[in-house]
Motif scaffolding. Structure first.
Motif, mmCIF file in Angstrom:
data_model
loop_
_atom_site.group_PDB
_atom_site.id
_atom_site.type_symbol
_atom_site.label_atom_id
_atom_site.label_comp_id
_atom_site.label_asym_id
_atom_site.label_seq_id
_atom_site.Cartn_x
_atom_site.Cartn_y
_atom_site.Cartn_z
ATOM 1 N N LYS A 3 0.821 -1.207 0.000
ATOM 2 C CA LYS A 3 0.000 0.000 0.000
ATOM 3 C C LYS A 3 0.857 1.260 0.000
ATOM 4 C CE LYS A 3 -4.202 -1.769 0.303
ATOM 5 N NZ LYS A 3 -5.219 -1.529 -0.734
ATOM 6 N N ARG A 4 0.386 2.269 -0.706
ATOM 7 C CA ARG A 4 1.063 3.556 -0.709
ATOM 8 C C ARG A 4 0.894 4.244 0.638
ATOM 9 N NH1 ARG A 4 -1.393 6.718 -5.702
ATOM 10 N NH2 ARG A 4 -0.026 8.341 -4.856
ATOM 11 N N ALA A 5 1.782 5.186 0.920
ATOM 12 C CA ALA A 5 1.691 5.971 2.149
ATOM 13 C C ALA A 5 0.390 6.775 2.138
ATOM 14 C CB ALA A 5 2.894 6.891 2.276
ATOM 15 N N SER A 6 -0.156 7.013 3.317
ATOM 16 C CA SER A 6 -1.455 7.671 3.434
ATOM 17 C C SER A 6 -1.372 9.193 3.420
ATOM 18 C CB SER A 6 -2.153 7.212 4.722
ATOM 19 O OG SER A 6 -1.346 7.510 5.861
ATOM 20 N N HIS A 7 -0.165 9.736 3.315
ATOM 21 C CA HIS A 7 -0.013 11.198 3.299
ATOM 22 C C HIS A 7 -0.810 11.800 2.139
ATOM 23 C CE1 HIS A 7 2.119 15.038 3.951
ATOM 24 N NE2 HIS A 7 2.113 15.137 2.632
ATOM 25 N N VAL A 8 -1.339 12.990 2.345
ATOM 26 C CA VAL A 8 -2.098 13.690 1.309
ATOM 27 C C VAL A 8 -1.485 15.071 1.092
ATOM 28 C CG1 VAL A 8 -4.360 14.627 0.652
ATOM 29 C CG2 VAL A 8 -4.219 12.454 1.898
ATOM 30 N N VAL A 141 7.122 7.683 -8.199
ATOM 31 C CA VAL A 141 6.779 6.518 -9.016
ATOM 32 C C VAL A 141 5.280 6.251 -9.093
ATOM 33 C CG1 VAL A 141 8.992 5.371 -8.703
ATOM 34 C CG2 VAL A 141 7.195 5.026 -7.012
ATOM 35 N N SER A 142 4.469 7.028 -8.379
ATOM 36 C CA SER A 142 3.019 6.852 -8.431
ATOM 37 C C SER A 142 2.365 8.127 -8.938
ATOM 38 C CB SER A 142 2.461 6.492 -7.046
ATOM 39 O OG SER A 142 2.859 5.191 -6.658
ATOM 40 N N PHE A 143 1.349 7.948 -9.761
ATOM 41 C CA PHE A 143 0.662 9.077 -10.366
ATOM 42 C C PHE A 143 -0.747 9.185 -9.794
ATOM 43 C CE2 PHE A 143 3.771 7.546 -13.369
ATOM 44 C CZ PHE A 143 4.352 8.694 -13.878
ATOM 45 N N ASP A 144 -1.199 10.396 -9.550
ATOM 46 C CA ASP A 144 -2.569 10.641 -9.112
ATOM 47 C C ASP A 144 -3.294 11.470 -10.169
ATOM 48 O OD1 ASP A 144 -2.698 9.314 -6.647
ATOM 49 O OD2 ASP A 144 -1.582 10.929 -5.675
ATOM 50 N N PRO A 145 -4.625 11.314 -10.273
ATOM 51 C CA PRO A 145 -5.370 12.110 -11.260
ATOM 52 C C PRO A 145 -5.189 13.607 -11.083
ATOM 53 C CG PRO A 145 -6.740 10.331 -10.388
ATOM 54 C CD PRO A 145 -5.488 10.349 -9.558
ATOM 55 N N GLY A 146 -4.988 14.035 -9.835
ATOM 56 C CA GLY A 146 -4.835 15.464 -9.577
ATOM 57 C C GLY A 146 -3.476 16.023 -9.930
ATOM 58 N N GLY A 147 -2.567 15.180 -10.388
ATOM 59 C CA GLY A 147 -1.235 15.644 -10.758
ATOM 60 C C GLY A 147 -0.251 15.565 -9.610
ATOM 61 N N SER A 148 0.979 15.930 -9.901
ATOM 62 C CA SER A 148 2.046 15.842 -8.913
ATOM 63 C C SER A 148 1.833 16.817 -7.757
ATOM 64 C CB SER A 148 3.389 16.147 -9.585
ATOM 65 O OG SER A 148 4.416 16.257 -8.627
ATOM 66 N N LEU A 195 9.122 9.938 5.337
ATOM 67 C CA LEU A 195 8.031 10.854 5.643
ATOM 68 C C LEU A 195 8.532 12.285 5.778
ATOM 69 C CD1 LEU A 195 5.891 8.837 8.247
ATOM 70 C CD2 LEU A 195 5.407 9.232 5.831
ATOM 71 N N GLY A 196 9.839 12.432 6.034
ATOM 72 C CA GLY A 196 10.434 13.761 6.163
ATOM 73 C C GLY A 196 10.981 14.297 4.856
ATOM 74 N N ASP A 197 10.661 13.651 3.747
ATOM 75 C CA ASP A 197 11.106 14.112 2.428
ATOM 76 C C ASP A 197 10.495 15.476 2.138
ATOM 77 O OD1 ASP A 197 11.401 14.468 -0.427
ATOM 78 O OD2 ASP A 197 11.747 12.313 -0.610
ATOM 79 N N GLY A 198 11.342 16.461 1.864
ATOM 80 C CA GLY A 198 10.859 17.804 1.590
ATOM 81 C C GLY A 198 10.680 18.111 0.121
ATOM 82 N N VAL A 199 10.816 17.105 -0.752
ATOM 83 C CA VAL A 199 10.712 17.314 -2.195
ATOM 84 C C VAL A 199 9.599 16.465 -2.809
ATOM 85 C CG1 VAL A 199 11.916 17.162 -4.411
ATOM 86 C CG2 VAL A 199 13.153 17.914 -2.367
ATOM 87 N N VAL A 200 9.661 15.154 -2.596
ATOM 88 C CA VAL A 200 8.660 14.230 -3.145
ATOM 89 C C VAL A 200 7.784 13.730 -2.004
ATOM 90 C CG1 VAL A 200 8.286 12.043 -4.353
ATOM 91 C CG2 VAL A 200 10.203 13.518 -5.021
ATOM 92 N N PRO A 201 6.470 13.964 -2.040
ATOM 93 C CA PRO A 201 5.601 13.527 -0.948
ATOM 94 C C PRO A 201 5.542 12.000 -0.860
ATOM 95 C CG PRO A 201 4.292 14.341 -2.792
ATOM 96 C CD PRO A 201 5.710 14.661 -3.112
ATOM 97 N N PRO A 202 5.354 11.458 0.347
ATOM 98 C CA PRO A 202 5.415 10.002 0.544
ATOM 99 C C PRO A 202 4.455 9.206 -0.326
ATOM 100 C CG PRO A 202 5.417 11.144 2.649
ATOM 101 C CD PRO A 202 5.144 12.183 1.614
ATOM 102 N N GLN A 203 3.247 9.729 -0.592
ATOM 103 C CA GLN A 203 2.288 8.959 -1.372
ATOM 104 C C GLN A 203 2.738 8.785 -2.818
ATOM 105 O OE1 GLN A 203 1.840 12.060 -0.432
ATOM 106 N NE2 GLN A 203 0.711 13.270 -1.930
ATOM 107 N N GLU A 204 3.614 9.665 -3.302
ATOM 108 C CA GLU A 204 4.133 9.532 -4.654
ATOM 109 C C GLU A 204 5.400 8.691 -4.702
ATOM 110 O OE1 GLU A 204 4.556 13.307 -6.585
ATOM 111 O OE2 GLU A 204 2.481 13.900 -6.190
#
Length: 315
Positions: A3-8, A141-148, A195-204
């Motif tokens: 499962k992907r991370a739950s961060h939004v 590595v994961s894409f969402d309909p709402g974009g990056s 989770l502390g990544d300041g560039v790419v959010p965890p869910q992506e």
């Protein structure tokens, strides 16, 4: 299912502001080398390293030297600076993977940092018969309909250097089409993220996929420091050391396992003691019956008169 991370949403503002802490991770690495020298050794199969956006092979020096010390035949992509997910680089990468497989006679493991992880996924999708495993480090590595949901600064740089549409250009990209949604790539994939990544959010930086082949592994740290993060390097070595055809999900164990659990407090309990895909079905089915049968025997066991008198006296 992995499962992907739950961060939004975007990375937290605090993590964006303290992203320069990557320098501390770089300075800490030499002090941790005595520990890293005990990391699992490999079998010498070829490993291809891919840099992140606007980075070149020089940024992979720590990872390259470390993996060479573990016995791997390490290569970098050799295409200069990574200026975005372009068709030219994507085609060249597939050809390089096939060439390395042909000349070595062995499958290639591909390790990508940041945008390099997207290239790694693409290479595994196009040449799965040549790829042994894929490891990504903070990669979108994961894409969402709402974009990056990357930071505005990253999007602005991407628009300036790579594509006028910015990171959203990947969504309709024909070469990236099959990388959306749950991953069906038939090779082991390990997504290392923070989770502390300041560039790419965890869910992506995480994926949905088959837990027998795909996993998400969290480490503490920054985005820019992942290639120098001692814990991330250890996990990369552990993943690459998995025997071909007998891959197992990551299980923290020993001293490093305790350190891992300490560094990711509250998260390590999610790791099972025995991965379900390698446990025997008979053992899983038998264990509950045995426990229940024992309880039943205890409940049905008649108590003798002495036992009954003892209970009465105690009362």
């Amino acid at each position: 299912m992995a499962k992907r991370a739950s961060h939004v949403g975007k990375p937290k503002l605090l993590y964006q502001l303290i992203e320069p802490r990557a320098v501390l991770e770089m300075y800490a690495l030499p002090w941790l080398l005595p520990v890293l020298l005990h990391a699992p050794r490999g079998d010498g199969h070829p490993v291809l390293l891919l840099p992140g956006f606007m980075a070149d092979e020089g940024t992979l020096i720590a990872l390259k030297l470390f993996l060479e010390s573990r016995g791997y035949d390490v290569h970098t992509w050799g295409f200069g600076r990574n200026v975005g997910f372009t068709s030219r680089h994507a085609t060249a990468l597939e050809q390089k993977i096939r060439y390395m497989h042909h000349t070595s006679g062995r499958k290639v493991s591909v390790v990508g940092w940041s945008l390099g992880g997207l290239f790694a996924m693409y290479g595994a999708h196009e040449a799965p018969e040549c790829v042994r495993s894929v490891i990504t480090l903070g990669s979108p590595v994961s894409f969402d309909p709402g974009g990056s949901q990357s930071t505005p600064l990253v999007k602005a740089l991407y628009r300036l250097i790579a594509h006028p549409m910015g990171t959203a250009a990947h969504v309709p990209h024909l070469r990236a089409k099959n990388l959306r949604g749950p991953k069906a790539i038939p090779v082991p994939i390990s997504c290392i993220y923070s989770l502390g990544d300041g560039v790419v959010p965890p869910q992506e930086a995480t994926i949905d996929g088959n837990p027998a082949l795909h996993e998400n592994i969290r480490v503490p740290g920054s985005h820019l420091g992942l290639g120098f993060n001692a814990l991330a390097l250890w996990i990369v070595a552990d993943r690459l050391a998995q025997p071909e055809g007998r891959w197992r999900p990551y299980e923290p164990s020993g001293v490093t396992g305790r350190l891992y659990r300490l560094a990711t407090a509250g998260f390590a309990s999610a790791w099972p003691a025995s991965p379900p895909e390698v446990a025997h079905a008979g053992e899983r089915a038998q264990a509950p019956r045995t426990a229940g049968t024992n309880r039943g025997r205890i409940a049905r066991k008649p108590r003798g008169r002495a036992s009954a008198r003892g209970t009465t006296s105690a009362r």
